[in-house]
Design a protein around this motif. Structure first.
Motif, PDB file in Angstrom:
ATOM      1  N   ASN A  41     -20.357 -63.275 -96.784  1.00  0.00           N
ATOM      2  CA  ASN A  41     -19.888 -64.141 -97.859  1.00  0.00           C
ATOM      3  C   ASN A  41     -20.767 -65.386 -97.949  1.00  0.00           C
ATOM      4  O   ASN A  41     -21.185 -65.779 -99.038  1.00  0.00           O
ATOM      5  CB  ASN A  41     -18.426 -64.524 -97.612  1.00  0.00           C
ATOM      6  CG  ASN A  41     -17.878 -65.388 -98.717  1.00  0.00           C
ATOM      7  OD1 ASN A  41     -18.117 -66.597 -98.737  1.00  0.00           O
ATOM      8  ND2 ASN A  41     -17.169 -64.778 -99.654  1.00  0.00           N
ATOM      9  N   HIS A  42     -21.020 -66.027 -96.796  1.00  0.00           N
ATOM     10  CA  HIS A  42     -21.932 -67.173 -96.793  1.00  0.00           C
ATOM     11  C   HIS A  42     -22.552 -67.378 -95.413  1.00  0.00           C
ATOM     12  O   HIS A  42     -22.047 -66.871 -94.411  1.00  0.00           O
ATOM     13  CB  HIS A  42     -21.247 -68.466 -97.276  1.00  0.00           C
ATOM     14  CG  HIS A  42     -20.073 -68.934 -96.454  1.00  0.00           C
ATOM     15  ND1 HIS A  42     -18.767 -68.611 -96.750  1.00  0.00           N
ATOM     16  CD2 HIS A  42     -20.014 -69.727 -95.341  1.00  0.00           C
ATOM     17  CE1 HIS A  42     -17.955 -69.195 -95.871  1.00  0.00           C
ATOM     18  NE2 HIS A  42     -18.690 -69.863 -94.991  1.00  0.00           N
ATOM     19  N   VAL A  43     -23.665 -68.099 -95.455  1.00  0.00           N
ATOM     20  CA  VAL A  43     -24.314 -68.580 -94.235  1.00  0.00           C
ATOM     21  C   VAL A  43     -24.162 -70.095 -94.298  1.00  0.00           C
ATOM     22  O   VAL A  43     -24.395 -70.691 -95.359  1.00  0.00           O
ATOM     23  CB  VAL A  43     -25.810 -68.189 -94.224  1.00  0.00           C
ATOM     24  CG1 VAL A  43     -26.551 -68.877 -93.082  1.00  0.00           C
ATOM     25  CG2 VAL A  43     -25.971 -66.673 -94.131  1.00  0.00           C
ATOM     26  N   ILE A  88     -24.933 -70.235 -99.646  1.00  0.00           N
ATOM     27  CA  ILE A  88     -25.140 -71.065 -98.451  1.00  0.00           C
ATOM     28  C   ILE A  88     -24.089 -72.163 -98.519  1.00  0.00           C
ATOM     29  O   ILE A  88     -23.848 -72.729 -99.597  1.00  0.00           O
ATOM     30  CB  ILE A  88     -26.561 -71.657 -98.407  1.00  0.00           C
ATOM     31  CG1 ILE A  88     -27.584 -70.550 -98.129  1.00  0.00           C
ATOM     32  CG2 ILE A  88     -26.655 -72.757 -97.349  1.00  0.00           C
ATOM     33  CD1 ILE A  88     -29.031 -71.008 -98.150  1.00  0.00           C
ATOM     34  N   GLU A  89     -23.455 -72.425 -97.382  1.00  0.00           N
ATOM     35  CA  GLU A  89     -22.459 -73.501 -97.288  1.00  0.00           C
ATOM     36  C   GLU A  89     -23.090 -74.644 -96.503  1.00  0.00           C
ATOM     37  O   GLU A  89     -23.493 -74.446 -95.352  1.00  0.00           O
ATOM     38  CB  GLU A  89     -21.221 -72.974 -96.550  1.00  0.00           C
ATOM     39  CG  GLU A  89     -20.142 -74.006 -96.311  1.00  0.00           C
ATOM     40  CD  GLU A  89     -18.951 -73.425 -95.510  1.00  0.00           C
ATOM     41  OE1 GLU A  89     -19.178 -72.775 -94.470  1.00  0.00           O
ATOM     42  OE2 GLU A  89     -17.809 -73.628 -95.942  1.00  0.00           O
ATOM     43  N   LEU A  90     -23.193 -75.812 -97.134  1.00  0.00           N
ATOM     44  CA  LEU A  90     -23.693 -76.998 -96.428  1.00  0.00           C
ATOM     45  C   LEU A  90     -22.495 -77.748 -95.864  1.00  0.00           C
ATOM     46  O   LEU A  90     -21.491 -77.929 -96.573  1.00  0.00           O
ATOM     47  CB  LEU A  90     -24.480 -77.886 -97.400  1.00  0.00           C
ATOM     48  CG  LEU A  90     -25.661 -77.213 -98.101  1.00  0.00           C
ATOM     49  CD1 LEU A  90     -26.292 -78.164 -99.121  1.00  0.00           C
ATOM     50  CD2 LEU A  90     -26.709 -76.746 -97.089  1.00  0.00           C
ATOM     51  N   HIS A 113     -25.281 -72.957 -88.687  1.00  0.00           N
ATOM     52  CA  HIS A 113     -24.039 -73.171 -87.938  1.00  0.00           C
ATOM     53  C   HIS A 113     -23.195 -71.922 -87.772  1.00  0.00           C
ATOM     54  O   HIS A 113     -22.692 -71.627 -86.699  1.00  0.00           O
ATOM     55  CB  HIS A 113     -23.219 -74.273 -88.620  1.00  0.00           C
ATOM     56  CG  HIS A 113     -22.004 -74.666 -87.859  1.00  0.00           C
ATOM     57  ND1 HIS A 113     -20.749 -74.198 -88.170  1.00  0.00           N
ATOM     58  CD2 HIS A 113     -21.855 -75.454 -86.765  1.00  0.00           C
ATOM     59  CE1 HIS A 113     -19.882 -74.705 -87.315  1.00  0.00           C
ATOM     60  NE2 HIS A 113     -20.526 -75.476 -86.454  1.00  0.00           N
ATOM     61  N   HIS A 114     -22.980 -71.144 -88.855  1.00  0.00           N
ATOM     62  CA  HIS A 114     -22.199 -69.903 -88.737  1.00  0.00           C
ATOM     63  C   HIS A 114     -22.519 -68.946 -89.874  1.00  0.00           C
ATOM     64  O   HIS A 114     -23.110 -69.331 -90.870  1.00  0.00           O
ATOM     65  CB  HIS A 114     -20.680 -70.189 -88.680  1.00  0.00           C
ATOM     66  CG  HIS A 114     -20.066 -70.772 -89.924  1.00  0.00           C
ATOM     67  ND1 HIS A 114     -19.832 -72.115 -90.096  1.00  0.00           N
ATOM     68  CD2 HIS A 114     -19.602 -70.188 -91.068  1.00  0.00           C
ATOM     69  CE1 HIS A 114     -19.250 -72.329 -91.267  1.00  0.00           C
ATOM     70  NE2 HIS A 114     -19.108 -71.177 -91.888  1.00  0.00           N
ATOM     71  N   ILE A 115     -22.102 -67.699 -89.665  1.00  0.00           N
ATOM     72  CA  ILE A 115     -22.137 -66.740 -90.774  1.00  0.00           C
ATOM     73  C   ILE A 115     -20.690 -66.354 -91.068  1.00  0.00           C
ATOM     74  O   ILE A 115     -19.866 -66.302 -90.153  1.00  0.00           O
ATOM     75  CB  ILE A 115     -22.991 -65.479 -90.487  1.00  0.00           C
ATOM     76  CG1 ILE A 115     -22.479 -64.721 -89.267  1.00  0.00           C
ATOM     77  CG2 ILE A 115     -24.457 -65.829 -90.322  1.00  0.00           C
ATOM     78  CD1 ILE A 115     -23.078 -63.339 -89.134  1.00  0.00           C
ATOM     79  N   VAL A 163     -19.033 -66.869 -85.790  1.00  0.00           N
ATOM     80  CA  VAL A 163     -18.731 -65.948 -86.904  1.00  0.00           C
ATOM     81  C   VAL A 163     -17.393 -66.342 -87.526  1.00  0.00           C
ATOM     82  O   VAL A 163     -16.398 -66.534 -86.818  1.00  0.00           O
ATOM     83  CB  VAL A 163     -18.674 -64.477 -86.414  1.00  0.00           C
ATOM     84  CG1 VAL A 163     -18.213 -63.543 -87.540  1.00  0.00           C
ATOM     85  CG2 VAL A 163     -20.043 -64.036 -85.896  1.00  0.00           C
ATOM     86  N   GLU A 164     -17.395 -66.487 -88.843  1.00  0.00           N
ATOM     87  CA  GLU A 164     -16.158 -66.732 -89.607  1.00  0.00           C
ATOM     88  C   GLU A 164     -15.812 -65.428 -90.328  1.00  0.00           C
ATOM     89  O   GLU A 164     -16.691 -64.776 -90.895  1.00  0.00           O
ATOM     90  CB  GLU A 164     -16.429 -67.846 -90.640  1.00  0.00           C
ATOM     91  CG  GLU A 164     -15.248 -68.159 -91.555  1.00  0.00           C
ATOM     92  CD  GLU A 164     -15.579 -69.255 -92.609  1.00  0.00           C
ATOM     93  OE1 GLU A 164     -16.767 -69.663 -92.718  1.00  0.00           O
ATOM     94  OE2 GLU A 164     -14.662 -69.671 -93.310  1.00  0.00           O
ATOM     95  N   LEU A 165     -14.532 -65.037 -90.265  1.00  0.00           N
ATOM     96  CA  LEU A 165     -14.069 -63.881 -91.048  1.00  0.00           C
ATOM     97  C   LEU A 165     -13.262 -64.419 -92.218  1.00  0.00           C
ATOM     98  O   LEU A 165     -12.440 -65.336 -92.041  1.00  0.00           O
ATOM     99  CB  LEU A 165     -13.195 -62.960 -90.199  1.00  0.00           C
ATOM    100  CG  LEU A 165     -13.841 -62.358 -88.951  1.00  0.00           C
ATOM    101  CD1 LEU A 165     -12.833 -61.468 -88.220  1.00  0.00           C
ATOM    102  CD2 LEU A 165     -15.114 -61.570 -89.289  1.00  0.00           C
TER     103      LEU A 165
END
Ligand SMILES: C[C@@H](C(=O)O)C(=O)SCCNC(=O)CCNC(=O)[C@H](O)C(C)(C)COP(=O)(O)OP(=O)(O)OC[C@H]1O[C@@H](n2cnc3c(N)ncnc32)[C@H](O)[C@@H]1OP(=O)(O)O
Ligand SMILES: [Co+2]
Length: 168
Positions: A41-43, A88-90, A113-115, A163-165
């Protein structure tokens, strides 16, 4: 499974014919799968200066970017950079207990930071991963930046990557 093991299992399904029981035995693992992993979904990138990071993506690289949003439940500000069907999430710290503060203290210029990976059933994913000894970083899913439930998995249990779900 040995033929003796198979026979024992098949015998335990006494009410069914031998061929019906064998069929159920073979198809069981498929039919008990309760959740599926989806796409990225985002990095996310943590940054000490979210205006500067936003300007890089908007003004230098020409991408469409969102407004800066506070996410008080998560202790961060977010800006989303739209990149086709992914993002991309800042991230920038919000408040004095931000979960990204230690990371920024260690990585002064910021960093990856995470995916975030989509799942179709976050509750089942959490139960399953907990049973498989993957550490969840909260007991319950929280509502994430897209208004959907999210949960984080410990980076030490995911090849060094946080990792974020996210529920779809
Ligand atoms: C809005 C929402 C959304 O998209 O919907 C979001 O994304 S919110 C995004 C922000 N929220 C979150 O990140 C929530 C989940 N994160 C957390 O709970 C925390 O940040 C932890 C991942 C537990 C790390 O916490 P903290 O930095 O205080 O602990 P710590 O310094 O003891 O770190 C433990 C070990 O993990 C490593 N470590 C820490 N952060 C890491 C990261 N992002 N990627 C890879 N490794 C990381 C550290 O270097 C250390 O390893 P060594 O021991 O080898 O040095
Ligand atoms: Co995120």
């Amino acid at each position: 499974m040995s033929s003796l093991g198979s026979k024992l299992l098949v015998n335990s399904l006494r009410k069914l014919s031998y061929s019906q029981a064998r069929h159920i035995h073979r198809t069981l693992p498929m039919s008990t799968k309760k959740w599926n992993i989806g796409k990225i979904n985002h990095v996310a990138m943590a940054t000490p200066d979210i205006e500067k990071a936003t300007s890089l993506f908007r003004d230098v690289l020409g991408a469409k970017v969102s407004e800066k949003h506070p996410q008080p439940e998560h202790g961060v500000y977010t800006v989303f950079v739209e990149l086709g069907d992914t993002k991309i999430e800042l991230l920038n710290p919000l408040g004095d207990k931000s979960p990204i503060q230690n990371f920024l203290d260690k990585n002064k210029s910021g960093g990856m930071h995470h995916i975030c990976i989509e799942v179709d059933n976050i509750e089942e994913a959490m139960k399953d991963l907990k049973a498989k000894k993957i550490r969840l970083l909260s007991d319950e899913a929280k509502i994430g930046a897209h208004g959907k439930p999210v949960v984080f998995l410990h980076p030490k249990d995911c090849n060094g990557v946080l990792v974020e779900l996210e529920q779809q």
